[in-house]
Motif scaffolding. Structure first.
Motif, PDB file in Angstrom:
ATOM      1  N   TYR A  55     -31.268 -58.420  42.490  1.00 25.29           N
ATOM      2  CA  TYR A  55     -30.908 -59.816  42.709  1.00 25.29           C
ATOM      3  C   TYR A  55     -32.143 -60.697  42.813  1.00 25.29           C
ATOM      4  CZ  TYR A  55     -26.716 -57.242  43.722  1.00 25.29           C
ATOM      5  OH  TYR A  55     -25.669 -56.366  43.626  1.00 25.29           O
ATOM      6  N   LYS A  56     -33.217 -60.117  43.311  1.00 28.90           N
ATOM      7  CA  LYS A  56     -34.475 -60.857  43.383  1.00 28.90           C
ATOM      8  C   LYS A  56     -35.438 -60.441  42.266  1.00 28.90           C
ATOM      9  CE  LYS A  56     -34.277 -61.618  48.401  1.00 28.90           C
ATOM     10  NZ  LYS A  56     -32.955 -61.049  48.648  1.00 28.90           N
ATOM     11  N   LEU A  57     -35.059 -59.445  41.495  1.00 29.30           N
ATOM     12  CA  LEU A  57     -35.880 -58.914  40.389  1.00 29.30           C
ATOM     13  C   LEU A  57     -37.281 -58.551  40.859  1.00 29.30           C
ATOM     14  CD1 LEU A  57     -34.877 -61.117  37.297  1.00 29.30           C
ATOM     15  CD2 LEU A  57     -34.010 -58.883  37.988  1.00 29.30           C
ATOM     16  N   LYS A  58     -37.326 -57.745  41.906  1.00 25.57           N
ATOM     17  CA  LYS A  58     -38.623 -57.290  42.402  1.00 25.57           C
ATOM     18  C   LYS A  58     -38.443 -55.976  43.148  1.00 25.57           C
ATOM     19  CE  LYS A  58     -38.565 -59.673  46.882  1.00 25.57           C
ATOM     20  NZ  LYS A  58     -39.296 -60.629  47.764  1.00 25.57           N
ATOM     21  N   PRO A  59     -39.521 -55.184  43.269  1.00 22.15           N
ATOM     22  CA  PRO A  59     -39.427 -53.916  43.999  1.00 22.15           C
ATOM     23  C   PRO A  59     -39.050 -54.134  45.458  1.00 22.15           C
ATOM     24  CG  PRO A  59     -41.413 -53.990  42.661  1.00 22.15           C
ATOM     25  CD  PRO A  59     -40.847 -55.374  42.644  1.00 22.15           C
ATOM     26  N   THR A 453     -27.447 -62.868  50.645  1.00 17.78           N
ATOM     27  CA  THR A 453     -27.370 -63.604  49.389  1.00 17.78           C
ATOM     28  C   THR A 453     -28.272 -64.821  49.498  1.00 17.78           C
ATOM     29  OG1 THR A 453     -25.123 -62.891  48.865  1.00 17.78           O
ATOM     30  CG2 THR A 453     -25.845 -64.990  47.927  1.00 17.78           C
ATOM     31  N   ASP A 454     -29.090 -65.059  48.478  1.00 16.22           N
ATOM     32  CA  ASP A 454     -29.973 -66.227  48.495  1.00 16.22           C
ATOM     33  C   ASP A 454     -30.280 -66.630  47.056  1.00 16.22           C
ATOM     34  OD1 ASP A 454     -31.591 -68.288  49.253  1.00 16.22           O
ATOM     35  OD2 ASP A 454     -33.260 -67.048  49.924  1.00 16.22           O
ATOM     36  N   VAL A 455     -29.538 -67.607  46.569  1.00 20.92           N
ATOM     37  CA  VAL A 455     -29.725 -68.126  45.213  1.00 20.92           C
ATOM     38  C   VAL A 455     -30.365 -69.499  45.343  1.00 20.92           C
ATOM     39  CG1 VAL A 455     -28.605 -68.802  43.060  1.00 20.92           C
ATOM     40  CG2 VAL A 455     -27.714 -66.862  44.383  1.00 20.92           C
ATOM     41  N   ALA A 465     -24.547 -64.464  39.886  1.00 17.70           N
ATOM     42  CA  ALA A 465     -23.130 -64.179  40.132  1.00 17.70           C
ATOM     43  C   ALA A 465     -22.971 -62.856  40.863  1.00 17.70           C
ATOM     44  CB  ALA A 465     -22.366 -64.162  38.811  1.00 17.70           C
ATOM     45  N   ALA A 466     -23.785 -61.855  40.491  1.00 14.40           N
ATOM     46  CA  ALA A 466     -23.718 -60.552  41.162  1.00 14.40           C
ATOM     47  C   ALA A 466     -24.184 -60.653  42.604  1.00 14.40           C
ATOM     48  CB  ALA A 466     -24.561 -59.528  40.405  1.00 14.40           C
ATOM     49  N   ASP A 467     -25.121 -61.547  42.872  1.00 17.07           N
ATOM     50  CA  ASP A 467     -25.597 -61.757  44.229  1.00 17.07           C
ATOM     51  C   ASP A 467     -24.528 -62.473  45.059  1.00 17.07           C
ATOM     52  OD1 ASP A 467     -27.151 -61.920  46.472  1.00 17.07           O
ATOM     53  OD2 ASP A 467     -28.709 -63.183  45.610  1.00 17.07           O
ATOM     54  N   THR A 587     -13.577 -60.341  39.975  1.00 13.84           N
ATOM     55  CA  THR A 587     -13.943 -61.617  40.595  1.00 13.84           C
ATOM     56  C   THR A 587     -15.339 -62.053  40.179  1.00 13.84           C
ATOM     57  OG1 THR A 587     -12.533 -61.087  42.487  1.00 13.84           O
ATOM     58  CG2 THR A 587     -14.177 -62.806  42.806  1.00 13.84           C
ATOM     59  N   ARG A 588     -16.234 -61.099  40.039  1.00 13.40           N
ATOM     60  CA  ARG A 588     -17.602 -61.441  39.646  1.00 13.40           C
ATOM     61  C   ARG A 588     -17.625 -62.062  38.248  1.00 13.40           C
ATOM     62  NH1 ARG A 588     -21.467 -56.479  39.837  1.00 13.40           N
ATOM     63  NH2 ARG A 588     -21.041 -56.664  42.054  1.00 13.40           N
ATOM     64  N   GLU A 589     -16.812 -61.508  37.342  1.00 11.77           N
ATOM     65  CA  GLU A 589     -16.760 -62.042  35.981  1.00 11.77           C
ATOM     66  C   GLU A 589     -16.105 -63.420  35.966  1.00 11.77           C
ATOM     67  OE1 GLU A 589     -17.994 -58.264  36.112  1.00 11.77           O
ATOM     68  OE2 GLU A 589     -15.948 -58.776  36.776  1.00 11.77           O
TER      69      GLU A 589
END
Length: 661
Positions: A55-59, A453-455, A465-467, A587-589
């Motif tokens: 979700y954050k695209l990081k390790p 969750t943090d967008v 959406a997945a987050d 629901t995610r879709e």
């Protein structure tokens, strides 16, 4: 004389004598011998193969099976005699899992990434958790390499894990047979110490029997109804343990995807481990599902439970955390008495070993794991990076428990829009019934200070959406009335403890026994007030729809997910019988497509905050735990009545909330 020249009868006698002699060398272990054997457990990995936050695209070094694998190798060095089992919820729960199951499903000859990683380490057995059923029986049959005589099941054997999966309480509705083998026996050679001070290599035969939570029939009704039947864990144990005992194993390990609950036993009990431990014949109990640790403080006051040494009703037990954060270890002391192995409980104990013993001090990842999943990982990252729009608002769950509905409002808006468009097609008689949407914050810090969750404001992608919607639930809508709506909200309000305004001591606001994913917050022209000074069941006051007090007989349609609509969370009036729409779409879709249509998300597209706390002046502080250093985010979201009072030094903090404002 060479063996090939012996008459048949003589040859048979020689071979039998040889077998007997071999048995005498390995099986005749003298009384007084003893051995140390470790039973190692993973559970609730949820396909977190790598230490990575999709979700954050990081390790993220605080999660990931690749680090648990390091603990397993270390434990095997410490305990040359060891067995390794998995307690389920293995194949679902991450972006990688969804990619391999739903976006680009693996083929029959291709093994799931999580199973490839586990096979690289080597397991002796496992069971299926409730989330194994989320992708449906056809996928489960394929991914586990298990032919199943069920609707949609496969008759051929596809690539699956290289270890046996056992499950004793789920049966095909076609023929009544278990969909997995209910039990099996695994054997390893162990080193034992004999009374004279010598050592001997002997076989140890360990029987395993597996169990999943019986409520799967409710939680995954759309996937399972009419296809399988389920029994309680105690009933299944009593049915199959005699068969397993007839194989004369040295030990029996019950592998349960479930936790501990001392409430009155029922056949659909979600966490039946306390009762399972009392079934005669079980030597070791492996637990899961509850996303916590046993032994540990969560269970310290439970009846007949030693939460320090790890015993449940006299049976050694362990629950090894979740998301690859921990390894469960049961250190068994075995003593030979009367020709059989027994557990020396005085010298036996359990423990949970974390991959991060201290903040910023995590074990290294096992280098063998990442190359096995590199291609699938890269494809999953590319997929979730697909752009779908942008937002002018920050959407977070940092303070979802105390009034920040930014992240939930997006889900509620998308759900409500979908049902208002689809429901009249199948139920025109409900076209004018008010539609209210329900969403819960799935990520509220349970997994640590980054488990929110943090967008941020800016571009949106599929990972956003997945987050915002963490689980692969399908959407469902139920018909109820004003009384049912209030009962729903009352159940949700159990998220809070009852607050005494006159108390001068510090009072915690949140009820840790009510998980955040059961705190449903409803929107759709409704408003309500939560009075936390009142007892559970009497906290919802001033419930209105379009500014008018809700009539108990007034009809409503509430949008939720298949888990809740089918009884998940034990909400009143929800058992699957009042579902009026069971959407084929996840629901995610649905959320992702709604965000695409919005293109640019702003406050006008979202429903207003629907609830607030009843004002109350307290003499002492009311506090809750959250991520540290997030006061600015709270103010940005309009939650201005709190302040951080203590930084815990581990990424979390204690906040005080002023309920009078």
């Amino acid at each position: 004389m060479p063996l090939r020249q012996l008459p048949l009868a003589a040859l048979t006698a020689v071979l039998l004598a040889g077998c007997a002699a071999q048995g005498a060398r390995t099986d005749r272990v003298p009384d007084g011998s003893h051995a140390q054997v470790a039973i190692l457990e993973t559970t609730d990995i949820h396909s977190n193969v790598l230490s990575y936050d999709y979700y954050k695209l990081k390790p993220d070094a605080t999660v990931g099976y690749e680090r648990t694998a390091t603990l397993i190798r270390q434990a095997r060095q410490q305990y040359p005699n060891s067995f390794l089992f998995d307690s389920g919820d293995t194949i679902q729960g991450s972006v990688l899992a969804d990619y391999e199951a739903q976006v680009k499903p693996v083929g029959c000859k291709q093994e799931l990434s999580i199973y490839a990683a586990m096979d690289a380490i080597g397991y002796d057995g496992g069971t299926a958790g409730n989330h194994e059923f989320n992708y449906g029986l056809p996928f489960l049959s394929q991914a586990t390499g298990t032919p199943m005589n069920v609707d949609g099941g496969r008759s051929d054997r596809c690539a699956g894990p290289h270890f046996p999966l056992v499950l004793a309480n789920v049966f095909s509705a076609r023929d009544g047979a278990p969909i997995f083998k209910p039990w099996t026996v695994v054997e390893k050679t162990i080193q034992v110490d004999t009374p004279g001070g010598g050592k001997r290599a002997v076989p140890l035969r360990v029987g395993i029997i597996g169990f999943t939570p019986p409520p799967i029939l409710e939680w995954d009704k759309q996937n399972l109804e009419g296809k399988v039947t389920v029994t309680g864990v105690v009933e299944a144990a009593k049915k199959y343990l005699p068969e397993l005992q007839a194989q004369h194993p040295d030990l029996i390990v019950a592998v349960l995807h479930g936790g501990l609950n001392t409430a009155t036993y029922t056949s659909d009990m979600e966490n039946g481990g306390w009762y399972l431990a009392a079934v005669p014949g079980i030597d070791v109990l492996l637990l899961g599902h509850s996303h916590t640790e046993f032994p540990g403080p969560h269970y310290q006051d439970m009846q007949d439970v030693d939460a320090r040494r790890g015993f449940v009703r006299g049976v050694p037990a362990v629950m090894g955390g979740f998301f690859g954060k921990d390894l469960g270890v049961v250190e068994l002391a075995l003593a030979r008495r009367d020709g059989r192995w027994t557990v020396d409980k005085e010298h036996t104990h359990s423990e949970v070993r974390p991959i991060c013993p201290k903040k910023n001090e995590c074990v290294a990842a096992d280098p063998a794991i990442a190359p096995l999943v590199a291609q699938a990982h890269a494809a999953a990252v590319a997929h979730v990076s697909t752009p779908i729009g942008e937002t002018r608002l920050r959407l977070s769950s940092y303070f979802a428990d105390v009034g920040n509905m930014t992240a939930l409002s997006v889900v509620n808006a998308a759900e409500r829009d979908y049902v208002q468009a689809e429901l009249p097609k199948t139920h025109p008689e409900l076209a004018k019934v008010p539609v209210v949407a329900s969403a819960a914050a799935f990520r509220t810090g349970f997994g640590g200070p980054d488990d929110y969750t943090d967008v941020p404001a800016g571009p949106l992608s599929l990972r956003s959406a997945a987050d915002l919607y963490f689980y692969p639930n399908t959407l469902a809508a139920v018909k109820t009335d004003g009384a049912g709506l209030k009962a729903w909200l009352e159940k949700s309000a159990e998220r809070f403890r009852q607050i005494d305004p006159s108390a001068t001591a510090e009072q915690p606001l949140l009820n840790d026994r009510m998980p955040g994913y059961n705190f449903d917050q409803l929107q759709g022209d409704i408003s309500y007030v939560i009075d936390v000074t009142k007892p559970a069941g009497a906290r919802i006051v001033d419930l209105r729809w379009k500014d008018k007090k809700v009539d108990p007989q007034q009809p409503f349609v509430i949008v939720t997910n298949n888990y809740r609509a089918s009884g998940g969370g034990n909400f009143p009036g929800l058992d699957g019988k009042n579902i009026v729409l069971a959407a084929p779409d996840g629901t995610r879709e649905i959320l992702a497509k709604w965000l695409e249509r919005q293109r640019t998300l702003d406050a006008k597209a979202l429903p207003k905050r629907s609830w607030r706390f009843a004002p109350v002046k307290t003499r002492g502080p009311v506090v809750f735990k959250g991520a540290a250093g997030k006061e600015a985010e709270a103010r940005e979201a309009g939650v201005k009545n709190l302040r951080q009072v203590k930084d815990n030094g581990d990424g979390t903090a204690v906040y005080a909330i002023d309920l009078s404002k």
